[in-house]
Scaffold this active site. Sequence first.
Site, PDB file in Angstrom:
ATOM      1  N   ASP A 157      20.424  10.959 -18.642  1.00  0.00           N
ATOM      2  CA  ASP A 157      20.299  10.675 -20.083  1.00  0.00           C
ATOM      3  C   ASP A 157      18.947  10.070 -20.464  1.00  0.00           C
ATOM      4  OD1 ASP A 157      22.718  11.661 -21.106  1.00  0.00           O
ATOM      5  OD2 ASP A 157      23.793   9.924 -20.308  1.00  0.00           O
TER       6      ASP A 157
ATOM      7  N   ASP B  49      25.117  19.006 -22.767  1.00  0.00           N
ATOM      8  CA  ASP B  49      24.346  17.921 -23.389  1.00  0.00           C
ATOM      9  C   ASP B  49      22.959  17.765 -22.754  1.00  0.00           C
ATOM     10  OD1 ASP B  49      27.145  17.676 -23.000  1.00  0.00           O
ATOM     11  OD2 ASP B  49      27.184  15.631 -23.729  1.00  0.00           O
TER      12      ASP B  49
HETATM   13  N1  GLY Z   1      26.225  13.148 -24.208  1.00  0.00           N
HETATM   14  C1  GLY Z   1      27.529  12.643 -24.356  1.00  0.00           C
HETATM   15  C2  GLY Z   1      28.165  13.035 -25.629  1.00  0.00           C
HETATM   16  O1  GLY Z   1      27.687  13.873 -26.368  1.00  0.00           O
HETATM   17  O2  GLY Z   1      29.209  12.487 -25.903  1.00  0.00           O
END
Ligand code: GLY
Length: 396
Positions: free
Chosen positions: A116, A174
């Site tokens: 992330d 994501d």
């Molecule tokens: N990246 C985690 C979400 O979109 O919840």
Amino acid sequence: MKSKIVLLLLVCWGAAAQAQTKLSTKKMKALVDESLRFSARQYKHMMKSLPDSLFPRSTNKDGSLMTAKFNWWTAGFYPGSCWYLYEYTKDDAFKKEAEKRQVYLLPDQYRTNTHDLGFLMYCSFGNGLRITGNAAYKDILMTSSRSLITRYKPTIEAIRSWDHPGWKCPVIIDNMMNLEMLAWATRNSGEPIFLNIAVNHANTTIKNHFRDDYSSYHVIDYDTTTGKVFAKKTHQGHSDASAWSRGQAWGLYGYTMMYRETKDPKYLDQAKHIADYMLNHPRMPKDLIPYYDYDAPEIPNAIRDASAGAVMSSALLELSKYVDKQDGKRYWNAGADALASLAGPAYRAKEGENNNFILMHSTGSMPGKSEIDVPLSYADYYFLEALLRYKNWAPR
Ligand code: GLY
């Protein structure tokens, strides 16, 4: 033949229906400015209510402000939102707040246990660099990029997402969002490795994450030794076979961004297909703010996800710049309509309410029974981004 004519009529009707936005450009511009002014006031309240060293995350079940520490994946969005508000207002208070909170994110640049880092560092320091030109942020973003590529798996040609037990080598849709920082790292340093990894990741994701209708799985679990797909799953969607709304929005944004960074028409094609999947979906609500999953069984009573609507709106506004006039109008109008919905009373909070977040009605994880129908810091961030995109790109 008859069915072909009906289909053609439906397509023409669809195109005509999107030839107009809900609001005129003049009204939309006024709404955008009013929303930005409102957001600035709301985040001034947020600033005052936020404990030192923490980041706003959501609302707890008891109604109080849910905060996050520097290592939660959403921590970068609040400083990022402050940068956007500084960009709009030129009010030093937002610059100071972004700078103050970002200090707490500094340890994240060395982390190799998360994918992330784009969300955490590029939304914060990346915007800071873009807006102020502060060269010190470049080193931080380069270190973050070096940390992120330690997670690249050459056998799979993708960056590993989670280290959680129960998975072999999970890659989530994501993760497309973290590639923007890698594209910047190559531009900044001249070292091709960062963009090469981003391109490989994006190509692997096209190959394995998408279904024939261009909806995407949430998680592809790979076998690290062979590089082959081991399982196709969901984590936050309704089911493994369903289309989790925020995941679709991450994909749309990710491929639009990859087209911007590479000019490879394959990414533009992918983004258009994803946009069309969403916009033509029979279960896309009229206000263009998706249910938390396009296949949620509770539809039409399913919970919405305003964060998915905000990411989608921002991405559609950008996508509209890269396509022909007709598609451009369609995507621009849909992005603007979703933005108008978010800026309206159904989604935008009242001043001083909603724990001082801007938007209501987002959903973090329905199956995880967490963050359901609440404000989320990233819904605010992408809403602000979309407002600024509209303001900067709308016809004069
Ligand atoms: N990246 C985690 C979400 O979109 O919840």
